[in-house]
Design an enzyme around this catalytic site. Structure first.
Site, PDB file in Angstrom:
ATOM      1  N   GLU A 132       0.814  -1.215   0.000  1.00  0.00           N
ATOM      2  CA  GLU A 132       0.000   0.000   0.000  1.00  0.00           C
ATOM      3  C   GLU A 132       0.849   1.268   0.000  1.00  0.00           C
ATOM      4  O   GLU A 132       0.468   2.289  -0.563  1.00  0.00           O
ATOM      5  CB  GLU A 132      -0.908   0.013   1.235  1.00  0.00           C
ATOM      6  CG  GLU A 132      -2.116  -0.873   1.121  1.00  0.00           C
ATOM      7  CD  GLU A 132      -3.180  -0.271   0.237  1.00  0.00           C
ATOM      8  OE1 GLU A 132      -3.036  -0.348  -1.001  1.00  0.00           O
ATOM      9  OE2 GLU A 132      -4.132   0.289   0.780  1.00  0.00           O
ATOM     10  N   THR A 185      -4.813   9.047  -4.022  1.00  0.00           N
ATOM     11  CA  THR A 185      -4.722   9.065  -2.556  1.00  0.00           C
ATOM     12  C   THR A 185      -3.556   9.930  -2.074  1.00  0.00           C
ATOM     13  O   THR A 185      -3.684  10.678  -1.103  1.00  0.00           O
ATOM     14  CB  THR A 185      -4.558   7.628  -1.996  1.00  0.00           C
ATOM     15  OG1 THR A 185      -5.658   6.860  -2.462  1.00  0.00           O
ATOM     16  CG2 THR A 185      -4.549   7.593  -0.484  1.00  0.00           C
TER      17      THR A 185
HETATM   18  P1  ADP Z   1      -7.606   3.073  -4.342  1.00  0.00           P
HETATM   19  O1  ADP Z   1      -8.279   3.547  -3.091  1.00  0.00           O
HETATM   20  O2  ADP Z   1      -8.605   2.862  -5.425  1.00  0.00           O
HETATM   21  O3  ADP Z   1      -6.712   1.910  -4.099  1.00  0.00           O
HETATM   22  P2  ADP Z   1      -5.210   4.618  -4.540  1.00  0.00           P
HETATM   23  O4  ADP Z   1      -4.967   6.002  -5.085  1.00  0.00           O
HETATM   24  O5  ADP Z   1      -4.909   4.346  -3.094  1.00  0.00           O
HETATM   25  O6  ADP Z   1      -6.726   4.246  -4.874  1.00  0.00           O
HETATM   26  O7  ADP Z   1      -4.389   3.572  -5.367  1.00  0.00           O
HETATM   27  C1  ADP Z   1      -4.320   3.696  -6.720  1.00  0.00           C
HETATM   28  C2  ADP Z   1      -2.872   3.951  -7.095  1.00  0.00           C
HETATM   29  O8  ADP Z   1      -2.131   2.768  -6.809  1.00  0.00           O
HETATM   30  C3  ADP Z   1      -2.745   4.223  -8.561  1.00  0.00           C
HETATM   31  O9  ADP Z   1      -1.743   5.210  -8.733  1.00  0.00           O
HETATM   32  C4  ADP Z   1      -2.258   2.908  -9.131  1.00  0.00           C
HETATM   33  O10 ADP Z   1      -1.448   3.058 -10.270  1.00  0.00           O
HETATM   34  C5  ADP Z   1      -1.426   2.354  -7.970  1.00  0.00           C
HETATM   35  N1  ADP Z   1      -1.381   0.872  -7.975  1.00  0.00           N
HETATM   36  C6  ADP Z   1      -0.260   0.124  -7.903  1.00  0.00           C
HETATM   37  N2  ADP Z   1      -0.553  -1.177  -7.961  1.00  0.00           N
HETATM   38  C7  ADP Z   1      -1.898  -1.278  -8.065  1.00  0.00           C
HETATM   39  C8  ADP Z   1      -2.796  -2.384  -8.165  1.00  0.00           C
HETATM   40  N3  ADP Z   1      -2.387  -3.647  -8.197  1.00  0.00           N
HETATM   41  N4  ADP Z   1      -4.129  -2.106  -8.235  1.00  0.00           N
HETATM   42  C9  ADP Z   1      -4.551  -0.822  -8.209  1.00  0.00           C
HETATM   43  N5  ADP Z   1      -3.755   0.257  -8.136  1.00  0.00           N
HETATM   44  C10 ADP Z   1      -2.424   0.035  -8.058  1.00  0.00           C
END
Ligand code: ADP
Length: 311
Positions: A132, A185
């Site tokens: 994360e 985020t």
């Molecule tokens: P969410 O709450 O939908 O997870 P975030 O902004 O916390 O949204 O996470 C999305 C970010 O994490 C994006 O920049 C995305 O490219 C990155 N990311 C990395 N790996 C993954 C994954 N396996 N699935 C989704 N997002 C990912």
């Protein structure tokens, strides 16, 4: 040695739940990611991604939450094995319902199974948090913990990591609307106040305590009164067109509470029966539409189960 394979589905999660900023989250039934993991003869983690908005997901292992989480787990166990991880995205990234955590949770559960379960689901949380961190820039567990354990989860402490599963009232229904735009985020965290007034901190603490009591006592009236966020929602709601009208109209329909899911733009509401939950979904959709946004909605009981091993 012949290769082994496993397929795992992990669902989205609602973090914060209004009064539990960075420490409370619950698991949804739907939507979910499906991750297929195959053992590989080379000691390397390979990532492939397909499905919703897959072009937005990094393929570099260290930048992908699933890849990074599995690397952390293997390093910790001192295991030099390789896996091909194929992620089928059902949860759009940047939606605020734990898209990044779901991929990591499914990959961790799958790899753990292929290794004959050296770790418990609780033990996997710390590795999911390492994943994360690459997505959000912060070391938080309020999506990954409910994604791995199911139910409603309180993160009491990060050092040492202490997680508690809270009771889930049987007739508690979750409705989530995902408006069609993304909030990063990392950027949304940048907007948060560095300091909060003492009065707000006290109110937030007493609300979280009251919310916890409401789960133990099935007291939806107390739950409703406690679902207010004094920390993030006042600033983050400005980023979501129509949030105020969605909130107003949902509460008028008899929702227990309504707020921003994670850092948004998804909005969630809790209610006490499925029919009401579906009515709330319709209203959320209409209100977002009035603000020029299409949205997808999901209504279900809170998911009490960990990720599902499909085959
Ligand atoms: P969410 O709450 O939908 O997870 P975030 O902004 O916390 O949204 O996470 C999305 C970010 O994490 C994006 O920049 C995305 O490219 C990155 N990311 C990395 N790996 C993954 C994954 N396996 N699935 C989704 N997002 C990912």
């Amino acid at each position: 040695m012949s290769s082994k394979s496993i397929k795992v589905a992990a669902s989205g999660t609602v973090a914060n739940v209004s009064c539990g900023f960075d420490c409370l989250g619950y698991s949804l039934d739907d939507p979910f990611d499906v991750v297929t993991i195959k053992t590989s003869p080379k000691p390397k983690i390979n990532i492939t991604v397909q499905g919703i908005k897959s072009d937005k997901i990094p393929l570099i292992t260290e930048k992908n939450t699933a890849g990074k989480a599995v690397l952390s787990m293997l390093n910790n166990l001192d295991i030099k094995k390789g896996f091909n991880i194929d992620i089928s995205k059902g949860i759009p990234p940047g939606s605020g319902i734990g898209s990044s955590a779901a991929s990591a949770a499914a990959a961790l559960i799958g790899v753990n199974q292929l290794l004959d379960c050296p770790l418990s689901n609780e033990d996997l949380i710390i590795h999911g948090m390492v994943g994360e961190q690459v997505a959000s820039g912060s070391f938080h567990a309020d999506n990954i913990a409910p994604a791995l354990l199911g139910g409603i989860v309180l993160v009491h402490s990060y050092d040492p990591l202490e997680i508690y599963r809270l009771p889930v009232p049987n007739n508690l229904i979750s409705t989530v609307a995902l408006p069609d735009f993304t909030i990063n985020t990392k950027e949304a965290r940048g907007l948060l106040p560095k300091k909060v007034p003492l009065k707000s901190a006290v109110k937030q603490a007493s609300n979280l305590a009251a919310f916890t009591i409401s789960l133990y006592q099935n007291d939806f009236n107390l739950m409703g009164k406690s679902m207010v966020d004094f920390f993030a929602e006042p600033v983050r709601s400005e980023l979501i067109p129509g949030f105020k009208s969605v909130h107003k109209s949902v509460m008028k329909t008899g929702a227990i509470g309504c707020g921003i899911s994670g850092s948004g733009p998804s909005v969630f509401a809790l209610s006490d029966n499925l029919e009401k939950g579906k009515e709330i979904a319709k209203l959320m959709h209409e209100e977002f539409q009035n603000n020029g946004l299409d949205s997808i909605t999901y209504t279900s009981k809170i998911n009490k189960n960990p990720p599902n091993i499909l085959d």
